[in-house]
Scaffold this motif. Structure first.
Motif, PDB file in Angstrom:
ATOM      1  N   ALA A 131       7.658  12.104  -0.058  1.00  0.00           N
ATOM      2  CA  ALA A 131       9.019  11.588   0.065  1.00  0.00           C
ATOM      3  C   ALA A 131       9.995  12.502  -0.686  1.00  0.00           C
ATOM      4  CB  ALA A 131       9.083  10.171  -0.508  1.00  0.00           C
ATOM      5  N   PRO A 132      11.281  12.478  -0.307  1.00  0.00           N
ATOM      6  CA  PRO A 132      12.272  13.236  -1.068  1.00  0.00           C
ATOM      7  C   PRO A 132      12.249  12.812  -2.537  1.00  0.00           C
ATOM      8  CG  PRO A 132      13.225  12.406   0.966  1.00  0.00           C
ATOM      9  CD  PRO A 132      11.884  11.755   0.831  1.00  0.00           C
ATOM     10  N   SER A 133      12.524  13.757  -3.422  1.00  0.00           N
ATOM     11  CA  SER A 133      12.454  13.458  -4.853  1.00  0.00           C
ATOM     12  C   SER A 133      13.431  12.359  -5.248  1.00  0.00           C
ATOM     13  CB  SER A 133      12.727  14.719  -5.670  1.00  0.00           C
ATOM     14  OG  SER A 133      14.024  15.230  -5.380  1.00  0.00           O
ATOM     15  N   THR A 134      14.546  12.246  -4.513  1.00  0.00           N
ATOM     16  CA  THR A 134      15.534  11.225  -4.839  1.00  0.00           C
ATOM     17  C   THR A 134      15.047   9.816  -4.511  1.00  0.00           C
ATOM     18  OG1 THR A 134      16.535  11.858  -2.726  1.00  0.00           O
ATOM     19  CG2 THR A 134      17.603  12.636  -4.733  1.00  0.00           C
ATOM     20  N   ALA A 151       0.820  -1.205   0.000  1.00  0.00           N
ATOM     21  CA  ALA A 151       0.000   0.000   0.000  1.00  0.00           C
ATOM     22  C   ALA A 151       0.857   1.260   0.000  1.00  0.00           C
ATOM     23  CB  ALA A 151      -0.927  -0.012   1.212  1.00  0.00           C
ATOM     24  N   TYR A 152       1.929   1.263   0.776  1.00  0.00           N
ATOM     25  CA  TYR A 152       2.772   2.457   0.862  1.00  0.00           C
ATOM     26  C   TYR A 152       3.392   2.803  -0.493  1.00  0.00           C
ATOM     27  CZ  TYR A 152       6.627   5.562   2.016  1.00  0.00           C
ATOM     28  OH  TYR A 152       7.490   6.635   2.038  1.00  0.00           O
ATOM     29  N   TRP A 153       3.993   1.823  -1.157  1.00  0.00           N
ATOM     30  CA  TRP A 153       4.703   2.101  -2.394  1.00  0.00           C
ATOM     31  C   TRP A 153       3.749   2.330  -3.570  1.00  0.00           C
ATOM     32  CZ3 TRP A 153       9.490   3.564  -1.833  1.00  0.00           C
ATOM     33  CH2 TRP A 153      10.187   3.150  -0.685  1.00  0.00           C
ATOM     34  N   ARG A 175       4.404   9.099  -2.179  1.00  0.00           N
ATOM     35  CA  ARG A 175       5.468   9.509  -3.105  1.00  0.00           C
ATOM     36  C   ARG A 175       5.639  11.024  -3.095  1.00  0.00           C
ATOM     37  NH1 ARG A 175       7.065   6.963  -8.818  1.00  0.00           N
ATOM     38  NH2 ARG A 175       8.785   8.391  -9.305  1.00  0.00           N
ATOM     39  N   SER A 176       4.556  11.763  -3.065  1.00  0.00           N
ATOM     40  CA  SER A 176       4.653  13.222  -3.094  1.00  0.00           C
ATOM     41  C   SER A 176       5.316  13.774  -1.836  1.00  0.00           C
ATOM     42  CB  SER A 176       3.264  13.832  -3.288  1.00  0.00           C
ATOM     43  OG  SER A 176       2.463  13.652  -2.125  1.00  0.00           O
TER      44      SER A 176
END
Length: 305
Positions: A173-176, A162-164, A170-171
């Motif tokens: 989280a760090p862009s990297t 579910a998380y991934w 995603r928005s």
């Protein structure tokens, strides 16, 4: 949160690994017996861990630990990336699958390690995943992005899938971390219709069960193997560096989704393993070990390689 290393930085750091003299730089450990189970570590490669990837280690204390181990004080330290083949009789399962081609040359050796055990990817029926980070799930994909284990069912925690799959996560989280989300989503797509999501301490096979260990990722889990009095916990990413994080269990890695929870989980499992005399290994440990209390902290006593 510190900037995450780019794929280019990982490749560049990896160029210096052959000159290092450290137990983790040797071949994978031999198979372990756990009652009727045979557990075979499959070495996918060595990851060049920079102190900045464990921010607490980017310090005088961290540099001293590296120097004492005969490593450059500024790193990197070569940390193993393992998958595991778990067999009992004619049945077998694969636990994690390494990096595959995600981080470039120097990895993607799990298939060759399986071949040494006389197994082809199409003979693997079950892959259990500790979590969906690229160094654990990237090896599930071919270089073209298809399923490498064409007949395998994937089993992982519901919270992890579910998380991934969550655009909101995603928005935030760090862009990297984009590479990690891309890899996780590619894996779930490649195995669509063959992904089994479970919760908590689910039984995976007789004598094999998940042990939730959240913090590093929301659905991060270890696998506990038990046969009579013999037990082995494969604890996933409880540690990324035994050298740095055993004496300093509060040192987190930059990939931890919830650092505070990761610390609490690490301390809890260290305490349990020490209290129960539980044998442990992991994706970034070179061999099988035991945790022992040492003063106010812990030490890891590992088999000789």
């Amino acid at each position: 949160m510190p900037a995450l290393p780019t794929r280019r930085a990982v490749l560049a750091a990896g160029a210096c690994l052959p000159i290092l003299r450290f137990p983790e730089a040797r071949a994978a450990a031999p198979a372990y017996r756990v009652g009727a189970f045979t557990v075979t570590p499959l070495r996918d490669g060595l990851f060049p861990l920079e102190p900045a990837m464990i921010p607490g280690a980017d310090s005088e204390a961290g540099r001293a630990l590296l120097a004492q181990a005969g490593l450059p004080p500024k790193g990197p330290s070569p940390e193993p990336v393992n998958a595991f083949l778990i067999r009992r009789g004619a049945r077998h399962g694969l636990l994690d699958a390494g990096c595959g081609t995600v981080f470039g040359p120097g990895f993607d050796r799990v298939t060759a390690a399986l071949a040494a055990e006389e197994l082809r990817p199409d003979q693997i029926e079950t892959v259990w995943l500790t979590h969906l980070h690229a160094d654990h799930a990237g090896g599930l994909l071919t270089g073209e992005g298809g399923a490498r284990f064409v007949n395998a069912e994937l089993v992982l925690q519901e919270r992890e899938a579910a998380y991934w799959s969550d655009a909101g996560a995603r928005s935030r989280a760090p862009s990297t971390m984009g590479l990690f989300f891309d890899t996780a989503q590619a894996v779930l797509a490649a195995y669509a219709g063959r992904v089994r999501r479970v919760s908590g301490g689910a039984d995976l096979a007789p004598g094999v069960s998940f042990l939730p260990l959240p913090g590093h990722t929301p659905g991060h889990a270890g696998v506990l193997i038990e046969d009579g009095p013999e037990r082995l916990l494969i604890w996933g990413d409880i540690l990324h560096s035994r050298l740095l994080q055993v004496p300093h269990p509060d040192w987190t890695v930059i990939w931890d989704v919830d650092p505070a929870e990761a610390i609490a989980t690490r301390r809890r499992i260290f305490d349990r393993a020490a209290s129960e005399g539980l044998a442990v290994t992991g994706m970034h440990l070179a061999t099988r070990c035991r945790i022992e209390r040492a003063g106010m902290g812990y030490e890891l006593v590992c088999a000789t390689l």
